[in-house]
Design an enzyme around this catalytic site. Structure first.
Site, short mmCIF file in Angstrom:
data_model
loop_
_atom_site.label_atom_id
_atom_site.label_comp_id
_atom_site.label_asym_id
_atom_site.label_seq_id
_atom_site.Cartn_x
_atom_site.Cartn_y
_atom_site.Cartn_z
N ASP A 35 0.89 -1.67 0.00
CA ASP A 35 -0.08 0.06 0.38
C ASP A 35 1.27 1.42 -0.02
OD1 ASP A 35 -2.14 1.97 0.04
OD2 ASP A 35 -2.61 1.22 2.33
N GLU A 36 1.00 1.85 -0.99
CA GLU A 36 2.04 3.41 -1.05
C GLU A 36 3.15 2.67 -1.02
OE1 GLU A 36 0.40 5.26 -2.76
OE2 GLU A 36 -1.85 6.04 -2.19
N ALA A 37 3.67 1.95 -1.85
CA ALA A 37 5.30 2.14 -1.15
C ALA A 37 5.73 2.75 -1.66
CB ALA A 37 5.42 0.55 -1.62
#
Length: 200
Positions: free
Chosen positions: A116-118
């Site tokens: 998630d939103e790395a």
């Protein structure tokens, strides 16, 4: 739902045991611990021996601990973090902490990795290097990655198939090239009103 199991009904350790790992938009690490300690902590579900056995080094706990440390070291090496292993996580730049979080998730041994939103907090160069690591996870370790991400260039160069959502509604899906060619995607995510304005 994964491998005929409803994941939402399962505790985190059970999800990990089914081969699923994930990272969070809000970082799920212990900033007061070292990088290595965080990567080891992500493997807790593998250490199935009782706490007393671990404290007293009884039974198979010694061999298990050795294996967990080997896995942690491999993950640190894969992500170029070996030189930071004994550093306190909270003392590192935010972008580096994000990479540690992914390394910790990989060390837990997943087949499916949810990110998630790395790239949040990463510089453009760091995001590009992260794309290289994503490809290595897929090609060398055989992992399946599901990535929620706003960084369009990262997605375009690393993903096989994309779903593009706007305010929770699906507006396009297909290969990265197909998705970024959609006029609504161009307008909403690339900041241009027409396809003709998108550089080749």
């Amino acid at each position: 739902r994964y491998r005929d199991s409803e994941l939402l009904a399962l505790p985190a350790a059970s999800r990990s045991a089914r081969g699923v790992a994930r990272t969070f938009q809000d970082m799920g690490l212990v900033r007061s611990d070292t990088v290595r300690e965080n990567v080891l902590l992500a493997q807790t579900w593998i250490a199935a021996y009782p706490a007393v056995a671990g404290l007293l080094a009884l039974g198979g706990s010694v061999g298990t601990e050795r294996e967990l440390r080997r896995r942690a070291d491999e993950a640190l090496e894969l992500f170029g973090l070996t030189h930071l292993a004994e550093e306190r996580l909270g003392d590192l730049p935010y972008g580096t902490m994000r990479i540690v979080e992914i390394a910790a998730a990989v060390a837990s041994g997943p087949d499916l990795l949810l990110l998630d939103e790395a790239s949040a907090g990463l510089t453009p160069d760091e995001a590009h290097a992260l794309g290289d690591r994503f490809q290595a996870l897929r090609d060398e370790l055989g992992l399946t990655l599901v990535v929620i991400e706003h960084h369009v260039p990262l997605i375009a160069r690393t993903c096989d198939y994309c779903y593009c959502l706007e305010s929770g509604a699906l507006i396009a899906q297909g290969t990265p090239a197909e998705v970024v060619a959609q006029p609504r995607v161009v307008e909403s995510f690339l900041g241009r009103g027409t396809l003709e304005e998108v550089p080749a």
